[in-house]
Design a protein around this motif. Sequence first.
Motif, PDB file in Angstrom:
ATOM      1  N   THR A  49      36.230  12.757  12.187  1.00 38.03           N
ATOM      2  CA  THR A  49      36.224  11.422  12.669  1.00 38.03           C
ATOM      3  C   THR A  49      36.121  10.385  11.723  1.00 38.03           C
ATOM      4  O   THR A  49      35.499  10.822  10.778  1.00 38.03           O
ATOM      5  CB  THR A  49      35.143  11.353  13.746  1.00 38.03           C
ATOM      6  N   GLY A  50      36.248   9.176  12.106  1.00 39.71           N
ATOM      7  CA  GLY A  50      36.080   7.965  11.196  1.00 39.71           C
ATOM      8  C   GLY A  50      36.838   6.759  11.852  1.00 39.71           C
ATOM      9  O   GLY A  50      37.513   6.766  12.659  1.00 39.71           O
ATOM     10  N   GLU A  51      36.221   5.660  11.202  1.00 46.71           N
ATOM     11  CA  GLU A  51      36.656   4.284  11.805  1.00 46.71           C
ATOM     12  C   GLU A  51      37.957   4.122  11.664  1.00 46.71           C
ATOM     13  O   GLU A  51      38.545   4.772  10.565  1.00 46.71           O
ATOM     14  CB  GLU A  51      35.796   3.262  11.396  1.00 46.71           C
ATOM     15  N   VAL A  52      38.789   3.276  12.232  1.00 44.52           N
ATOM     16  CA  VAL A  52      39.754   2.730  11.892  1.00 44.52           C
ATOM     17  C   VAL A  52      39.888   2.301  10.609  1.00 44.52           C
ATOM     18  O   VAL A  52      39.172   1.466   9.976  1.00 44.52           O
ATOM     19  CB  VAL A  52      40.346   1.556  12.882  1.00 44.52           C
ATOM     20  N   GLY A  53      40.905   2.736   9.806  1.00 47.65           N
ATOM     21  CA  GLY A  53      41.072   2.327   8.524  1.00 47.65           C
ATOM     22  C   GLY A  53      40.431   2.819   7.302  1.00 47.65           C
ATOM     23  O   GLY A  53      40.613   2.611   6.293  1.00 47.65           O
ATOM     24  N   THR A  54      39.654   4.129   7.677  1.00 40.73           N
ATOM     25  CA  THR A  54      38.945   4.638   6.633  1.00 40.73           C
ATOM     26  C   THR A  54      39.680   5.670   5.851  1.00 40.73           C
ATOM     27  O   THR A  54      39.204   6.467   5.174  1.00 40.73           O
ATOM     28  CB  THR A  54      37.519   5.451   7.210  1.00 40.73           C
TER      29      THR A  54
END
Length: 286
Positions: A49-54
């Motif tokens: 998982t990861g935030e948008v744009g990472t």
Amino acid sequence: MYCDFYGLKEKPFTITPNPEFIFLSRNHREAFAHLLYGVDSHAGFIAMTGEVGTGKTTLLRTLLTQLDADKYRSALIFNTCLSWEQLLATICREFDITPVESSRFGYLDALNRFLLDQHLVGSTVVLVIDEAQNMAPDVLEQIRMLSNMETEQDKLIQIILAGQPELEDVLARHDLRQLSQRITVRCRLIPMGLNDTGDYISHRLKVSGCRIPNLFSRGAVKCIYRFSKGVPRLINIACEQTLVMAWTQERTSITKGMVAEVLAETGSFRRRGIMRRFLNWLAAGR
């Protein structure tokens, strides 16, 4: 445009996920190692998982390019707003599997035969599902059932579920607890720090062929970092716009003031709707 002026063979800061530009910060290296370990150890289910744009999609594409084609069969699915039968059809298509009949049973039977055949020849099958947070819970539960395709010693398919942090909330649902329990390898991408941001910018310029040392000053990097908070996609947007501005002024050194001026204008762009068109222009690679 500016590529000729700066001696670049290609644009360094497009926002499309290009494995050639992969930069592994410490956190990205750890996530990449988790993915490789999960696949090589036949963990069955892996979650990232990861935030948008990472950089999730770039990392996934890089992983797939690193897998030996003689030992792995892989597929990447990024359209996740599908029913279970539509997803099965997509999986079969990505693996070049031709079912006897176009039905849920036909897809599952053909996929099972494909997995067994690959196991017999020593190939590991890897299925990557990006944007998994958009999948319906009942479809995710059906995906869990794919892990039942196994021999007495091994899982026949390795499944990577990747998505935004909302995926963690979905997997925490009570009705998906069996799936959550089967995910034995988990990793999360986080934004980069200041030093990694500077190294990231330098890396992308180097890959593009830039021969101008310290094109972005330390002050410029700090300004970009404060704007982007270390998110690669936002770093790319800020650098791209600043390069365009510097090119129009025939500047070979980008200062903090230039970046600040560009970012100040970004607010008015967004209000007038120009930012959306600019992002579309970047995405098109023009």
